[in-house]
Design an enzyme around this catalytic site. Structure first.
Site, short mmCIF file in Angstrom:
data_model
loop_
_atom_site.label_atom_id
_atom_site.label_comp_id
_atom_site.label_asym_id
_atom_site.label_seq_id
_atom_site.Cartn_x
_atom_site.Cartn_y
_atom_site.Cartn_z
N LEU A 33 0.81 -1.35 -0.09
CA LEU A 33 -0.05 0.05 0.03
C LEU A 33 0.82 1.25 0.03
CD1 LEU A 33 -2.93 -1.16 2.33
CD2 LEU A 33 -2.61 -1.29 0.16
N GLY A 36 -0.36 1.76 -3.49
CA GLY A 36 -1.55 1.42 -3.85
C GLY A 36 -2.83 1.97 -2.75
N ALA A 72 3.72 -5.05 -8.86
CA ALA A 72 4.39 -4.30 -7.77
C ALA A 72 5.63 -3.45 -8.07
CB ALA A 72 4.36 -4.91 -6.86
N TYR A 139 14.04 3.95 -14.29
CA TYR A 139 13.04 3.28 -14.21
C TYR A 139 13.18 2.20 -15.27
CZ TYR A 139 8.19 1.90 -15.41
OH TYR A 139 6.89 1.26 -15.88
N PHE A 208 6.32 19.08 -20.22
CA PHE A 208 7.90 19.14 -20.24
C PHE A 208 8.47 19.12 -21.52
CE2 PHE A 208 6.16 17.32 -16.07
CZ PHE A 208 6.99 18.24 -15.20
N GLY A 283 15.65 12.05 -19.41
CA GLY A 283 15.44 10.63 -19.57
C GLY A 283 14.11 10.31 -20.45
N ASP A 284 13.10 11.25 -20.79
CA ASP A 284 12.11 11.47 -21.68
C ASP A 284 12.48 10.97 -23.06
OD1 ASP A 284 10.30 11.45 -19.64
OD2 ASP A 284 9.88 13.54 -19.82
#
Length: 321
Positions: A33, A36, A72, A139, A208, A283-284
């Protein structure tokens, strides 16, 4: 089947849990949680409030689980560039703990929530599964690391594994008996933020970067309805094959720029959405659009709600509810 869904109190995990229950499966949700919501876990599932490091509490020898569906993890690409340590800890160390527990408990199948971020700035659009993996943010790097771990597990121990690489998920499950949508805190995704602006909950939308090599200078993304994405997980569960690690991209194959999405939100809601342009985030990628030919051919998967306006409409209905 008896199934463990990690992250089943989150956005995608809770929708998949609902569909698994509808299909007659027994579902246990493992979620700490952290991001979540307990009330998002559909009625009929058992919630165990614990993190991935404690997966062995549930996946015990003799517990009889037929598969793990692993959602998760931490998902904010921007945050991953300024707090990388928590992404490596949760998305890799935690996931490895889950994998070890699943092996010890004799679980034969795993379906993994991966991401298009593993491709970085792809040279070819739409992106096939054979594209080189070169993530541009932490990520994506952490998600790719566990993809590699799954491949090793398959070769060494015969696990049946499927990685589903999502492009941009949006929309909501809107039914008479279920209303499940996106509610991250803080919210980082474009469509729910734009809808909050349209609803008067935020003063403006921050975009952005407007100097990318795209038609209007803003990032281009492929959007997929969460219900269509969830349906693919049930197909992947059935298709998982011992000693194979299958990888599928999931998207609609159409790219929309950030400004095109904003225009669609304005059209669906009938409300203004003021935009403020800020510098690029680290990083985009400029553009990410999926080729889902393989998933369509091998899983028999076809998106039922591919129209961007429909996805935004369902998300708007959830927000107003």
């Amino acid at each position: 089947m008896k199934l463990l869904v990690t992250g089943g109190a989150g956005y995608v995990g809770s929708v998949v849990t609902r569909l698994l229950l509808d299909a007659g499966h027994e579902v246990v949700v493992l979620d700490d949680l952290r991001t979540g919501h307990a009330d998002a876990v559909p009625r009929g599932a058992t919630l165990v409030t614990a993190g991935l490091a404690d997966a062995a509490r549930v996946l015990t020898p003799g517990s009889g689980f037929d598969a793990v569906l692993h959602f998760a993890g931490l998902i904010a690409a921007g945050e991953s560039m300024v707090r990388p340590e928590i992404y490596w800890d949760v998305n890799v160390v935690g996931s490895l703990a889950l994998l070890h527990a699943a092996r010890a408990a004799g679980v034969p199948r795993m379906v993994y929530s991966s991401t298009a971020a593993v491709y970085g700035n792809p040279a070819r659009i739409p992106v096939p599964e054979t594209a080189p993996t070169a993530p541009t943010n932490t990520y994506g790097a952490t998600k790719l690391a566990f993809d590699h771990a799954l491949t090793s597990e398959v070769h060494a121990y015969g696990l049946a594994a499927v990685s589903l690489r999502y492009f941009n998920v949006c929309g909501a499950l809107v039914r008479d008996d279920a209303m499940i949508g996106e509610r991250h805190d803080p919210e980082t995704h474009l469509i729910p933020i734009a809808l909050e602006v349209a609803a008067g909950r935020r003063p403006h939308l921050e975009v952005f970067g407007d100097d990318y090599d795209t038609p209007d200078g803003t990032c281009v993304r492929d959007y997929i309805h969460v219900a269509d994405l969830a349906a693919a997980h049930l197909l992947a569960l059935d298709a998982a094959t011992p000693k194979e690690h299958r990888v599928y991209n999931l998207g609609n194959g159409n790219g929309f720029s950030n400004l095109q999405v904003v225009d669609a939100v304005r059209a669906v809601t009938g409300h203004p959405v003021p935009v403020r342009v800020s510098p690029r985030r680290g990083g985009d990628p400029a553009a990410l659009v999926a080729s889902s030919v393989l998933a369509r051919r091998e899983l028999g998967w076809t998106p039922a709600r591919p129209a961007l306006h429909d996805m935004i409409g369902d998300a708007w209905a959830y927000l107003r509810r």
